[in-house]
Design an enzyme around this catalytic site. Sequence first.
Site: not given
Ligand code: PLP
Length: 401
Positions: A115, A192, A195, A218, A355
């Site tokens: 991401h 990370d 998900q 989430k 993203c």
């Molecule tokens: N990492 C992953 C794999 C994500 O799917 C997301 C959000 O969709 C993020 C990081 C960032 O999360 P947040 O927007 O809640 O900070």
Amino acid sequence: MLEVKRADFPVLVNNEKMIYMDSAATSLKPQIVIDKINEYYTKYGVNIHRGVYDLSSKATDEYEELRTVVAKFINCKPREVVYTKGTTNGLNMLAQILKANIHEGDEIIVSQLDHHSLVMPWQNVAKEKGAKLVFIELNEKNQITIENFKKVLTKKTKIVNLTYVSNVLGVVAPVKEITKLAHEIGAIVICDGAQAVPHMKVDVQDLDVDFLAFSGHKMLGPTGCGILYGKYDLLNSLEPEEFGGDMNDGVEMYDSTFKDAPEKFEAGTPNIAGLIALKPAIEYLSKLGMENVHNHSLSLAKYVVENIKNNDMIELYTKEPESGIVTFNIKGIHPHDTATFLAAQNICVRAGHHCAQLITHHLGCMGTVRASFYIYNTIEEAQALVAAINGACEYFKEWII
Ligand code: PLP
């Protein structure tokens, strides 16, 4: 199949026909989470850690309790739990607090599945420090493999970043095995879990990762709150990157001292209501059982893939689901047009690069349509999605030159 009451989720009650398949973006919130926010603001809505009066102690106790709930959920110690605003905040904070250990020529491993919030902070650190970003090559199924990881792991590797579950493809990285290899050469592993933690059992001791970031919103919780897990000694050895109230031990004119972790990474008044209300969200998931949560979403993803994979108008990017995510395009049709068609049938999916432009570029497309499932989705909804995708293919047939 899981037995989750639609009535538990006010957004579903208030939008009776809505089929919500965008939980990878954010999950819906059960009534108990909304009630907890209301409880804080109406019954003990004062600041934490500062007051000596009863209400402040009550707010502080409620707030601090989350550390124990999270610790049980991911199998760590409460003081290894740092409160953040979300995954993005946690991952950016890590790049800042770890960069003192990065020097010219060092290597930082990332992948095209990452991401933006994982890869971009390290791009900046690499530029600032003269370090190098190294990408793990993905295999033909767009997965991270141990074999390909070994090809990029060198004595120069200082940091290994891993997206546990890709938000675009739903592929699951072999985190435990990679962490073991990374530790053999002394690298730090950042995972990370945005998900992963909401959808499957994540045990940080078993994985042995050094850091794990995830978001409350989430996983049935409120927006603007998240968790950064860090192995205590490592976490506590790092310097904070944000300064202010609550994180300091003493402030003199020209210098200050800091509290120990986790507080030294929690400057200022946090999202108290959000963090307090993350507790019932985690308890709701724990009650369902994370294995059941994972199996439920996976079975819906498998059903959809099984029923659209032979449609030759569809470019299917999730060929063998590993989580509750299905990503596809109708060939020759912009993903926003497909998503708009589905929206007209009350099906909410996400379209675009999610993203994570690196993987979109790797797939060779301008974006994708993503359906992401969670505990409140049903087999009937998955059937409705398949029917709507088939309907979209019929509708768009004439558009394709
Ligand atoms: N990492 C992953 C794999 C994500 O799917 C997301 C959000 O969709 C993020 C990081 C960032 O999360 P947040 O927007 O809640 O900070």
